[in-house]
Design a protein around this motif. Sequence first.
Motif, PDB file in Angstrom:
ATOM      1  N   GLU D 208       0.850  -1.195   0.000  1.00 37.56           N
ATOM      2  CA  GLU D 208       0.000   0.000   0.000  1.00 37.56           C
ATOM      3  C   GLU D 208       0.887   1.246   0.000  1.00 37.56           C
ATOM      4  O   GLU D 208       2.002   1.221   0.511  1.00 37.56           O
ATOM      5  CB  GLU D 208      -0.893   0.016   1.254  1.00 37.56           C
ATOM      6  CG  GLU D 208      -2.223  -0.694   1.067  1.00 37.56           C
ATOM      7  CD  GLU D 208      -3.148  -0.413   2.252  1.00 37.56           C
ATOM      8  OE1 GLU D 208      -3.873   0.599   2.225  1.00 37.56           O
ATOM      9  OE2 GLU D 208      -3.111  -1.218   3.209  1.00 37.56           O
ATOM     10  N   LEU D 209       0.335   2.334  -0.532  1.00 36.09           N
ATOM     11  CA  LEU D 209       1.121   3.563  -0.612  1.00 36.09           C
ATOM     12  C   LEU D 209       0.766   4.524   0.520  1.00 36.09           C
ATOM     13  O   LEU D 209      -0.404   4.622   0.903  1.00 36.09           O
ATOM     14  CB  LEU D 209       0.862   4.258  -1.941  1.00 36.09           C
ATOM     15  CG  LEU D 209       1.485   3.570  -3.157  1.00 36.09           C
ATOM     16  CD1 LEU D 209       0.893   4.146  -4.436  1.00 36.09           C
ATOM     17  CD2 LEU D 209       2.998   3.752  -3.139  1.00 36.09           C
ATOM     18  N   GLY D 210       1.757   5.267   0.978  1.00 37.73           N
ATOM     19  CA  GLY D 210       1.504   6.335   1.946  1.00 37.73           C
ATOM     20  C   GLY D 210       0.484   7.333   1.388  1.00 37.73           C
ATOM     21  O   GLY D 210      -0.332   7.877   2.133  1.00 37.73           O
ATOM     22  N   LEU D 211       0.533   7.569   0.095  1.00 36.21           N
ATOM     23  CA  LEU D 211      -0.433   8.466  -0.543  1.00 36.21           C
ATOM     24  C   LEU D 211      -1.867   8.082  -0.192  1.00 36.21           C
ATOM     25  O   LEU D 211      -2.723   8.944   0.004  1.00 36.21           O
ATOM     26  CB  LEU D 211      -0.260   8.412  -2.065  1.00 36.21           C
ATOM     27  CG  LEU D 211       0.973   9.092  -2.644  1.00 36.21           C
ATOM     28  CD1 LEU D 211       1.015   8.904  -4.156  1.00 36.21           C
ATOM     29  CD2 LEU D 211       0.986  10.575  -2.305  1.00 36.21           C
ATOM     30  N   TYR D 214      -2.293   7.680   4.151  1.00 38.75           N
ATOM     31  CA  TYR D 214      -2.421   8.979   4.811  1.00 38.75           C
ATOM     32  C   TYR D 214      -3.390   9.915   4.077  1.00 38.75           C
ATOM     33  O   TYR D 214      -3.478  11.088   4.396  1.00 38.75           O
ATOM     34  CB  TYR D 214      -1.046   9.650   4.936  1.00 38.75           C
ATOM     35  CG  TYR D 214      -0.010   8.813   5.624  1.00 38.75           C
ATOM     36  CD1 TYR D 214      -0.081   8.552   6.990  1.00 38.75           C
ATOM     37  CD2 TYR D 214       1.045   8.260   4.903  1.00 38.75           C
ATOM     38  CE1 TYR D 214       0.876   7.764   7.618  1.00 38.75           C
ATOM     39  CE2 TYR D 214       2.006   7.474   5.517  1.00 38.75           C
ATOM     40  CZ  TYR D 214       1.915   7.234   6.874  1.00 38.75           C
ATOM     41  OH  TYR D 214       2.879   6.462   7.490  1.00 38.75           O
ATOM     42  N   MET D 216      -3.474  11.426   1.074  1.00 41.83           N
ATOM     43  CA  MET D 216      -2.811  12.657   0.638  1.00 41.83           C
ATOM     44  C   MET D 216      -3.222  13.148  -0.755  1.00 41.83           C
ATOM     45  O   MET D 216      -2.918  14.282  -1.119  1.00 41.83           O
ATOM     46  CB  MET D 216      -1.286  12.427   0.575  1.00 41.83           C
ATOM     47  CG  MET D 216      -0.638  12.226   1.928  1.00 41.83           C
ATOM     48  SD  MET D 216       1.076  11.672   1.672  1.00 41.83           S
ATOM     49  CE  MET D 216       1.731  11.848   3.339  1.00 41.83           C
ATOM     50  N   ARG D 217      -3.830  12.288  -1.548  1.00 43.91           N
ATOM     51  CA  ARG D 217      -4.000  12.635  -2.971  1.00 43.91           C
ATOM     52  C   ARG D 217      -4.811  13.915  -3.172  1.00 43.91           C
ATOM     53  O   ARG D 217      -4.451  14.750  -4.009  1.00 43.91           O
ATOM     54  CB  ARG D 217      -4.655  11.474  -3.711  1.00 43.91           C
ATOM     55  CG  ARG D 217      -3.755  10.248  -3.784  1.00 43.91           C
ATOM     56  CD  ARG D 217      -4.325   9.194  -4.736  1.00 43.91           C
ATOM     57  NE  ARG D 217      -3.622   7.931  -4.601  1.00 43.91           N
ATOM     58  CZ  ARG D 217      -2.502   7.611  -5.286  1.00 43.91           C
ATOM     59  NH1 ARG D 217      -1.985   8.469  -6.133  1.00 43.91           N
ATOM     60  NH2 ARG D 217      -1.919   6.444  -5.100  1.00 43.91           N
ATOM     61  N   LYS D 219      -5.278  16.449  -1.117  1.00 39.02           N
ATOM     62  CA  LYS D 219      -4.583  17.648  -0.661  1.00 39.02           C
ATOM     63  C   LYS D 219      -3.471  18.045  -1.659  1.00 39.02           C
ATOM     64  O   LYS D 219      -3.248  19.222  -1.920  1.00 39.02           O
ATOM     65  CB  LYS D 219      -3.971  17.382   0.734  1.00 39.02           C
ATOM     66  CG  LYS D 219      -3.671  18.665   1.509  1.00 39.02           C
ATOM     67  CD  LYS D 219      -3.055  18.408   2.887  1.00 39.02           C
ATOM     68  CE  LYS D 219      -2.352  19.660   3.406  1.00 39.02           C
ATOM     69  NZ  LYS D 219      -1.379  19.379   4.479  1.00 39.02           N
ATOM     70  N   LEU D 220      -2.802  17.042  -2.203  1.00 37.71           N
ATOM     71  CA  LEU D 220      -1.771  17.327  -3.206  1.00 37.71           C
ATOM     72  C   LEU D 220      -2.395  17.977  -4.443  1.00 37.71           C
ATOM     73  O   LEU D 220      -1.851  18.932  -5.005  1.00 37.71           O
ATOM     74  CB  LEU D 220      -1.046  16.034  -3.599  1.00 37.71           C
ATOM     75  CG  LEU D 220      -0.057  15.499  -2.561  1.00 37.71           C
ATOM     76  CD1 LEU D 220       0.272  14.033  -2.827  1.00 37.71           C
ATOM     77  CD2 LEU D 220       1.229  16.318  -2.561  1.00 37.71           C
ATOM     78  N   LYS D 223      -3.234  21.522  -3.886  1.00 42.79           N
ATOM     79  CA  LYS D 223      -2.055  22.402  -3.933  1.00 42.79           C
ATOM     80  C   LYS D 223      -1.578  22.609  -5.367  1.00 42.79           C
ATOM     81  O   LYS D 223      -0.713  23.436  -5.627  1.00 42.79           O
ATOM     82  CB  LYS D 223      -0.911  21.797  -3.106  1.00 42.79           C
ATOM     83  CG  LYS D 223      -1.113  21.863  -1.602  1.00 42.79           C
ATOM     84  CD  LYS D 223      -0.459  23.116  -0.989  1.00 42.79           C
ATOM     85  CE  LYS D 223      -0.581  23.083   0.532  1.00 42.79           C
ATOM     86  NZ  LYS D 223       0.086  24.215   1.181  1.00 42.79           N
ATOM     87  N   GLY D 224      -2.083  21.773  -6.287  1.00 43.34           N
ATOM     88  CA  GLY D 224      -1.759  21.991  -7.696  1.00 43.34           C
ATOM     89  C   GLY D 224      -0.791  20.978  -8.302  1.00 43.34           C
ATOM     90  O   GLY D 224      -0.254  21.207  -9.395  1.00 43.34           O
ATOM     91  N   LEU D 225      -0.569  19.872  -7.623  1.00 43.55           N
ATOM     92  CA  LEU D 225       0.355  18.874  -8.180  1.00 43.55           C
ATOM     93  C   LEU D 225      -0.183  18.325  -9.497  1.00 43.55           C
ATOM     94  O   LEU D 225      -1.338  17.944  -9.603  1.00 43.55           O
ATOM     95  CB  LEU D 225       0.551  17.723  -7.173  1.00 43.55           C
ATOM     96  CG  LEU D 225       1.655  16.728  -7.552  1.00 43.55           C
ATOM     97  CD1 LEU D 225       3.020  17.394  -7.489  1.00 43.55           C
ATOM     98  CD2 LEU D 225       1.624  15.511  -6.621  1.00 43.55           C
ATOM     99  N   LYS D 226       0.721  18.275 -10.474  1.00 42.63           N
ATOM    100  CA  LYS D 226       0.325  17.800 -11.814  1.00 42.63           C
ATOM    101  C   LYS D 226       1.100  16.548 -12.181  1.00 42.63           C
ATOM    102  O   LYS D 226       2.324  16.525 -12.081  1.00 42.63           O
ATOM    103  CB  LYS D 226       0.620  18.879 -12.852  1.00 42.63           C
ATOM    104  CG  LYS D 226      -0.363  20.021 -12.841  1.00 42.63           C
ATOM    105  CD  LYS D 226      -0.140  20.908 -14.072  1.00 42.63           C
ATOM    106  CE  LYS D 226      -0.677  22.293 -13.788  1.00 42.63           C
ATOM    107  NZ  LYS D 226       0.200  23.071 -12.852  1.00 42.63           N
ATOM    108  N   TYR D 227       0.388  15.554 -12.663  1.00 39.40           N
ATOM    109  CA  TYR D 227       1.047  14.348 -13.170  1.00 39.40           C
ATOM    110  C   TYR D 227       1.146  14.461 -14.683  1.00 39.40           C
ATOM    111  O   TYR D 227       0.156  14.734 -15.350  1.00 39.40           O
ATOM    112  CB  TYR D 227       0.247  13.102 -12.773  1.00 39.40           C
ATOM    113  CG  TYR D 227       0.406  12.742 -11.304  1.00 39.40           C
ATOM    114  CD1 TYR D 227       1.328  11.782 -10.898  1.00 39.40           C
ATOM    115  CD2 TYR D 227      -0.352  13.380 -10.325  1.00 39.40           C
ATOM    116  CE1 TYR D 227       1.484  11.462  -9.559  1.00 39.40           C
ATOM    117  CE2 TYR D 227      -0.199  13.071  -8.983  1.00 39.40           C
ATOM    118  CZ  TYR D 227       0.721  12.113  -8.600  1.00 39.40           C
ATOM    119  OH  TYR D 227       0.888  11.802  -7.280  1.00 39.40           O
ATOM    120  N   VAL D 228       2.315  14.294 -15.210  1.00 39.68           N
ATOM    121  CA  VAL D 228       2.497  14.413 -16.676  1.00 39.68           C
ATOM    122  C   VAL D 228       3.151  13.151 -17.225  1.00 39.68           C
ATOM    123  O   VAL D 228       3.674  12.339 -16.470  1.00 39.68           O
ATOM    124  CB  VAL D 228       3.349  15.644 -17.040  1.00 39.68           C
ATOM    125  CG1 VAL D 228       2.633  16.905 -16.611  1.00 39.68           C
ATOM    126  CG2 VAL D 228       4.739  15.559 -16.438  1.00 39.68           C
TER     127      VAL D 228
END
Lengths: 228, 228, 228, 228, 228, 228
Positions: D208-211, D214, D216-217, D219-220, D223-228
Amino acid sequence: MSMKNQGVVVQDIARADAEVIKGLAECGVATVHEAQGRIGLLASYMRPIYAGASVAASAVTISAPPGDNWMIHVAVEQVKAGDILVLAPFSPSDAGYFGDLLATSVRARGGVGLVIDAGVRDIKTLTEMQFPVWSKAVCAQGTVKETLGSVNVPIVCAGELVNPGDVIVADDDGVCVVRREEAADVLKKARARLANEEAKRQRLAAGELGLDIYDMRQKLAAKGLKYV
Amino acid sequence: MSMKNQGVVVQDIARADAEVIKGLAECGVATVHEAQGRIGLLASYMRPIYAGASVAASAVTISAPPGDNWMIHVAVEQVKAGDILVLAPFSPSDAGYFGDLLATSVRARGGVGLVIDAGVRDIKTLTEMQFPVWSKAVCAQGTVKETLGSVNVPIVCAGELVNPGDVIVADDDGVCVVRREEAADVLKKARARLANEEAKRQRLAAGELGLDIYDMRQKLAAKGLKYV
Amino acid sequence: MSMKNQGVVVQDIARADAEVIKGLAECGVATVHEAQGRIGLLASYMRPIYAGASVAASAVTISAPPGDNWMIHVAVEQVKAGDILVLAPFSPSDAGYFGDLLATSVRARGGVGLVIDAGVRDIKTLTEMQFPVWSKAVCAQGTVKETLGSVNVPIVCAGELVNPGDVIVADDDGVCVVRREEAADVLKKARARLANEEAKRQRLAAGELGLDIYDMRQKLAAKGLKYV
Amino acid sequence: MSMKNQGVVVQDIARADAEVIKGLAECGVATVHEAQGRIGLLASYMRPIYAGASVAASAVTISAPPGDNWMIHVAVEQVKAGDILVLAPFSPSDAGYFGDLLATSVRARGGVGLVIDAGVRDIKTLTEMQFPVWSKAVCAQGTVKETLGSVNVPIVCAGELVNPGDVIVADDDGVCVVRREEAADVLKKARARLANEEAKRQRLAAGELGLDIYDMRQKLAAKGLKYV
Amino acid sequence: MSMKNQGVVVQDIARADAEVIKGLAECGVATVHEAQGRIGLLASYMRPIYAGASVAASAVTISAPPGDNWMIHVAVEQVKAGDILVLAPFSPSDAGYFGDLLATSVRARGGVGLVIDAGVRDIKTLTEMQFPVWSKAVCAQGTVKETLGSVNVPIVCAGELVNPGDVIVADDDGVCVVRREEAADVLKKARARLANEEAKRQRLAAGELGLDIYDMRQKLAAKGLKYV
Amino acid sequence: MSMKNQGVVVQDIARADAEVIKGLAECGVATVHEAQGRIGLLASYMRPIYAGASVAASAVTISAPPGDNWMIHVAVEQVKAGDILVLAPFSPSDAGYFGDLLATSVRARGGVGLVIDAGVRDIKTLTEMQFPVWSKAVCAQGTVKETLGSVNVPIVCAGELVNPGDVIVADDDGVCVVRREEAADVLKKARARLANEEAKRQRLAAGELGLDIYDMRQKLAAKGLKYV
């Protein structure tokens, strides 16, 4: 660090010729260092407390305990006109061994500055007095007067051996030591270097390249330099 | 590093008497440090951003996260005339927490400077403003405003405990903290020391030796010092 | 450290627009660094040899062996008006790669300064010439001319990637690199930032608090800040 | 650095409950540090002389002059079973204040180790004895016995305030101080944290992932996190 | 330091051939560094947390804020079998970004280690797990999860450019980066070097001198070496 | 740093008596350092590459350019059974001057180790060989063979003067130099010290205090120590 048993004051030391010392001061650290074969430079963490000072002087050396400045008082008595104190602690210390009162005393004896592989304080007053110090740190931390060291024994200061009577050359570039017995010869070489530099400076200022002046192109090509 | 849970602003702190603080400023760091028994000096890596500044002021303390200057904005509101900000990050940081805008704000509130165990920027403007800062680093690295710290709690700054309202004395020699409740007593001792120094200075300037003025010869001999 | 095989001189590099470079110089390091998203800052140990210098210029990069300044002579030929030399040694060195003769040569070609992750010497003369240098150390230690490096290849200088032709902005706060192709955009953002700062400065000077100007009180409360 | 006038030995200090101290030892530095709100950690230059030691103990504090270990002899008499010596010099020193003879003496009194913001020597014998030391340096440099310090006064050691009787937790990750009066509460939180960690560990080990664990996805993304 | 705007996760990166990576691991850092022309070495302050580890792996890069380990959680999802995390903070930090829980997670994804220009904690458990880490510091200081960074963008880690997918070779001598596209060629050269070294080793072990094996005597004489 | 013009190999050096050297090895660094009056210790940054090594040996000194290991090859020819190489660069360098091939060569000549104020590599193999090295850094950075230095001239290594033929004592506590001509006398004093220590150790282990064994109570009281 010190190289002799502690508790000794050598009172009679030889010094280089005053004219030679004066000449070395005019040449400056970088030129003197090059002239004597790129040796004698103290570690680059030795910095002046104010910009613009430039001296050459005979070393009165001090081997002192960490955080204990007693031996500076002993050393001041040994100072003659044109001398500079050079202090190395037995083990690393940043404490403030030296301030304006001691500077007043050194100057009263004819001394011209201090090189210390430790700390110094009263920077503002020392600057106003134009009493130059090259040190590892500026630090107000007080010292004690409990343990003996030695005066005018060989010391290692900031990575370099300094014998009593060696010539210390110091300016904004740092501090360089010249062996007393080699001082006249080093001065001759330093002056030759300066004369040579002046000619080079004019050609460089006129736009000529070091590549041509020093004839480097062929050697660079031989090493394999490629222009793309 | 901080010693309290974060997220607290203490609004009402006691300060030392303004006349006492003014007196300590006149004595300077080295004298005050000696006068209070050689304690209270912050680490010697704390250096002023320009030479010649000399202040004494009441500490408004800031415990701040690494790379986060949010709490400085909170602290400015707590500044009264004659205060100085003293910031310690939770863990080491060289980031540039403070620049000319914050200095403008601090000055508008009557604050007189900053002591920061981290970085500062806008050095040129701060120098033009003659707003003194003692810092571990000059660094333009920007900070965020994400995490709480505290204002006016006890902090450890550059190795020394600083309580809110303690007196900070700072000049070219570094930074020293005096406990608020001891400030008047320390001032008395510092002034006595200065008076005593002035007399010594004149004797030293006249060529007398510290060896004689401080009556050291016998003690040195007892320890075994040998003149050769 | 270098990222290319050594022994190459790239002669033809692109540079940013001269007006853009001039504009970035007026903004200064802290503003430019913030304007481009808080990136591009070289390590804070890179310090100017004298206070007050402020430049922006196109990077002519040098990848050089430790203690060997041969490639600076090669690089000078590549300097055009408005360029600045940026040197990174293959492995750490504090040696004095650069002095007043080389500065004379760089200036004769129109170059405006040096950024060097190593040492520099002839500080006094360079200061008199007002030839700005940002360096890791001041050190008179001489260098040799034995081993090839490269000119105008990408280098990592003081922790930051610098490509030939990137814009270097440097002042009392340190050194920042701006990618050539982003320079115009960064300038636009930097100018917007400056305009915004001027308005803030006036409000802060009038005694308004950052807490109010930046509307922080609610966010601080939401994070749990307590006033006691 | 010290925060009290020197020359005082406080003989009667309070200590935390032995069971609480034992519990903190089992939790380790990282967990205890987090459990008390990320405070109390000494500077990371404090390193163990051998790997694997892990202790919690009551602090017997020593404020000592630079290069002078006299007060350690005084402090040993104050050691009770389960105590650890914690030494801070007045000003920075790397000297070897402590070796195997002193360790033998400390152990004979029931002491369990040393934390010293200075140097230690006889490393090989100390390791054979399994007498743990956390220090700034390993250094054989001898010390003197000339100047008083204090025992069992508050000290700042490696950037952190330590009161006599505070609980020191130390292992391969470093050294953390817990206030005596908060020790029981911190232990409770540390144990809760450990229990929680064990459950997390099993899920993470299963892939399992901490993402996700916890959460987190979102909230990330906010904040504007982009997957490319 | 980072070279891209933050907030980006690149999911699809190229990696070098697994056999090539395995081969580079067998050659070790010193040989690989020499084989690729003495480039690619990270700063020597990057040390393993325990002796004896030796890996080669594909870099999953992380550009992270100082004291903020949020992006490691993001990066773990990008880890494939045979990858190693490589983290550089935006600005210097010694905080403990990584411990045994994250290591458990990385290992569950097939990851083989961490290179971090900052701090690590839970050293004892990481050592028991034989999960290798090369770091600037061991530090228990906790981190926050507040600010975005990026994953799989080019970073400068400990003075060296690392692209995602580059091969990291790390052992007791330190850490070296090999460009992904040059990995096969570097392996070939490294193996040739090893073969050559083995022959040399036997001759040296038999008492032959490097002076003779490498045919240095004439070149030394030509440079002027004098035997006295 | 070096103290002689470069380019000289002194072939015939005096060494101390082999039995004396062996005796010094048994005493160890801390005892030898104390026995000779607390002098001769190299800087504490000189650390062994693995724990447990302990040697005494005659110094074959090397003055070498930064990043250039040519002179080590020259020095190996001068090594006799029981010698140790001691290298100081002209100016600071962390480069990896020495690895397992050179160690193989040194050992084939009867040499027993290396003390180097710079870097070393191939740590894993050197440890397997049990070839001890004390160094400033572990660093894989390769060196060149371009510039002359000297062999068997006086050098300053890590802050201490080392003459060819001086006895080097090194163990986990660091490195100490004993003048060749004083070695027998220092051994005598070191052995007396050890004998004395053994008696002290037994009394301390039995619970007696140093305060009583060394008769310190009166002197402490005279200095003003107060028990509260």
